[in-house]
Write a protein that holds these residues in place. Structure first.
Motif, mmCIF file in Angstrom:
data_model
loop_
_atom_site.group_PDB
_atom_site.id
_atom_site.type_symbol
_atom_site.label_atom_id
_atom_site.label_comp_id
_atom_site.label_asym_id
_atom_site.label_seq_id
_atom_site.Cartn_x
_atom_site.Cartn_y
_atom_site.Cartn_z
ATOM 1 N N ARG A 263 0.830 -1.209 0.000
ATOM 2 C CA ARG A 263 0.000 0.000 0.000
ATOM 3 C C ARG A 263 0.863 1.258 0.000
ATOM 4 N N ALA A 264 2.016 1.202 0.655
ATOM 5 C CA ALA A 264 2.934 2.348 0.646
ATOM 6 C C ALA A 264 3.456 2.614 -0.762
ATOM 7 N N ALA A 265 3.499 1.568 -1.589
ATOM 8 C CA ALA A 265 3.933 1.716 -2.977
ATOM 9 C C ALA A 265 2.817 2.260 -3.862
ATOM 10 N N GLY A 266 1.645 2.499 -3.277
ATOM 11 C CA GLY A 266 0.529 3.042 -4.034
ATOM 12 C C GLY A 266 -0.251 2.004 -4.806
ATOM 13 N N LEU A 267 -0.091 0.728 -4.428
ATOM 14 C CA LEU A 267 -0.755 -0.358 -5.136
ATOM 15 C C LEU A 267 -1.933 -0.902 -4.337
ATOM 16 N N THR A 268 -2.815 -1.580 -5.048
ATOM 17 C CA THR A 268 -4.006 -2.158 -4.444
ATOM 18 C C THR A 268 -3.785 -3.622 -4.113
ATOM 19 N N LEU A 269 -4.183 -4.015 -2.908
ATOM 20 C CA LEU A 269 -4.184 -5.434 -2.568
ATOM 21 C C LEU A 269 -5.506 -6.026 -3.033
ATOM 22 N N ALA A 270 -5.441 -6.829 -4.082
ATOM 23 C CA ALA A 270 -6.660 -7.424 -4.622
ATOM 24 C C ALA A 270 -7.178 -8.550 -3.732
ATOM 25 N N GLY A 271 -6.293 -9.138 -2.943
ATOM 26 C CA GLY A 271 -6.682 -10.229 -2.062
ATOM 27 C C GLY A 271 -5.468 -10.985 -1.584
ATOM 28 N N TRP A 272 -5.715 -11.932 -0.689
ATOM 29 C CA TRP A 272 -4.610 -12.736 -0.163
ATOM 30 C C TRP A 272 -5.026 -14.193 -0.099
ATOM 31 N N VAL A 273 -4.017 -15.056 -0.098
ATOM 32 C CA VAL A 273 -4.230 -16.507 -0.042
ATOM 33 C C VAL A 273 -3.456 -17.062 1.141
ATOM 34 N N ALA A 274 -4.130 -17.832 1.970
ATOM 35 C CA ALA A 274 -3.478 -18.499 3.098
ATOM 36 C C ALA A 274 -3.024 -19.877 2.643
ATOM 37 N N ASN A 275 -1.718 -20.073 2.554
ATOM 38 C CA ASN A 275 -1.170 -21.349 2.103
ATOM 39 C C ASN A 275 -0.549 -22.082 3.291
ATOM 40 N N HIS A 276 -1.113 -23.210 3.637
ATOM 41 C CA HIS A 276 -0.715 -23.967 4.829
ATOM 42 C C HIS A 276 0.572 -24.743 4.541
ATOM 43 N N ILE A 277 1.722 -24.091 4.705
ATOM 44 C CA ILE A 277 2.992 -24.723 4.345
ATOM 45 C C ILE A 277 3.629 -25.478 5.512
ATOM 46 N N ASP A 278 3.159 -25.232 6.741
ATOM 47 C CA ASP A 278 3.703 -25.920 7.912
ATOM 48 C C ASP A 278 2.599 -26.735 8.573
ATOM 49 N N PRO A 279 2.632 -28.064 8.384
ATOM 50 C CA PRO A 279 1.554 -28.895 8.932
ATOM 51 C C PRO A 279 1.519 -28.907 10.455
ATOM 52 N N HIS A 280 2.595 -28.463 11.086
ATOM 53 C CA HIS A 280 2.663 -28.472 12.549
ATOM 54 C C HIS A 280 2.362 -27.094 13.150
ATOM 55 N N MET A 281 1.916 -26.175 12.337
ATOM 56 C CA MET A 281 1.627 -24.837 12.844
ATOM 57 C C MET A 281 0.488 -24.884 13.858
ATOM 58 N N GLY A 282 0.693 -24.285 15.003
ATOM 59 C CA GLY A 282 -0.346 -24.221 16.014
ATOM 60 C C GLY A 282 -1.331 -23.097 15.738
ATOM 61 N N ALA A 283 -2.569 -23.280 16.169
ATOM 62 C CA ALA A 283 -3.615 -22.251 16.066
ATOM 63 C C ALA A 283 -3.764 -21.731 14.631
ATOM 64 N N PHE A 284 -3.810 -22.645 13.680
ATOM 65 C CA PHE A 284 -3.896 -22.251 12.274
ATOM 66 C C PHE A 284 -5.128 -21.384 12.013
ATOM 67 N N ASP A 285 -6.298 -21.857 12.399
ATOM 68 C CA ASP A 285 -7.538 -21.117 12.133
ATOM 69 C C ASP A 285 -7.521 -19.741 12.790
ATOM 70 N N GLU A 286 -6.970 -19.663 13.986
ATOM 71 C CA GLU A 286 -6.909 -18.389 14.688
ATOM 72 C C GLU A 286 -5.993 -17.400 13.969
ATOM 73 N N ASN A 287 -4.913 -17.913 13.379
ATOM 74 C CA ASN A 287 -4.005 -17.049 12.631
ATOM 75 C C ASN A 287 -4.659 -16.542 11.350
ATOM 76 N N VAL A 288 -5.390 -17.411 10.671
ATOM 77 C CA VAL A 288 -6.116 -16.985 9.466
ATOM 78 C C VAL A 288 -7.121 -15.892 9.830
ATOM 79 N N LEU A 289 -7.847 -16.097 10.923
ATOM 80 C CA LEU A 289 -8.827 -15.108 11.358
ATOM 81 C C LEU A 289 -8.159 -13.779 11.697
ATOM 82 N N ALA A 290 -7.014 -13.838 12.351
ATOM 83 C CA ALA A 290 -6.303 -12.606 12.705
ATOM 84 C C ALA A 290 -5.936 -11.805 11.461
#
Length: 226
Positions: A160-187
């Motif tokens: 955004r500082a570069a003056g560009l638009t964020l069209a969207g984001w993708v959550a890619n689950h690359i660490d199968p051992h990540m704790g609180a995955f859903d909570e992080n996505v929600l955050a």
């Protein structure tokens, strides 16, 4: 009318190529002519990069390799260092010329960045300068792992500082051992202030065509759906 998207990530190895290919398949299913572009790639062998080959396979328009990948660098290191070791300088204008050629042939051009959003390309320009020159909406791929909240929010801030638009984001689950995955996505949903285009499950050998069904490209705006 939107002519494409710039795909960046929270770091290297977070799934930018997978998401870029999935976007190509998704727009192709909507009846668009599509082509993928990776302006700069490092770690190439014999002038070819595996990521570029995947993008070409996911495209429904065939273009010359030098158009979709103007800079194929051999050393598997940061692009500005790899280019210097190879005796060349990455020129954003050269990339823009190739991009113009692509967008005259395809309805949608998916441009995959290298590394993260601020990775240097030469002595005075980085990936954000390229994204700004292309003036495309940005799709952020977040590698879901410990530390991703900070990385994602800082990247969004830089976009955004570069003056560009964020069209969207993708959550890619690359660490199968990540704790609180859903909570992080929600955050991140609560803080990124742009559409969540999809949540990709942990899958070491993910198929981009199948993954495309998990991406809600309609959330990216009406410009590509005329």
């Amino acid at each position: 009318m939107i002519s494409g998207y710039f795909v960046t990530g929270t770091s290297t190895g977070v799934g930018k190529t997978l998401v870029s290919c999935a976007l190509l398949h998704a727009f192709g299913l909507h009846g668009k002519t599509v082509v993928g572009m990776k302006p700069v790639a490092s770690g190439c062998e014999n002038g070819r990069c595996a990521d570029v080959d995947l993008l070409a396979a996911a495209s429904n328009v065939t273009m010359r390799c030098e158009q979709i990948n103007p800079y194929a660098l051999i050393p598997p290191i940061a692009p500005h260092i790899a280019a210097k070791q190879s005796g060349i300088k990455i020129d954003v204008d050269t990339i823009l010329q190739a991009w113009v050629e692509l967008k005259t042939i395809a309805d949608v051009v998916i441009v995959e960045g290298i590394g993260g959003f601020l990775v240097p390309l030469n002595d005075c320009q980085d990936s954000s300068d390229l994204a700004r020159a292309l003036d495309l909406p940005v799709v952020l791929v977040v590698g879901m792992q410990l530390g991703c909240l900070n990385h994602a929010l800082l990247t969004a801030q830089a976009v955004r500082a570069a003056g560009l638009t964020l069209a969207g984001w993708v959550a890619n689950h690359i660490d199968p051992h990540m704790g609180a995955f859903d909570e992080n996505v929600l955050a991140l949903e609560q803080r990124l202030n742009c559409p969540l285009l999809g949540v990709l499950p942990f899958e070491p050998s993910a198929d981009a065509k199948k993954i495309s069904g998990l991406l809600n490209v309609a959330e990216m705006g009406s410009g590509c759906f005329y």
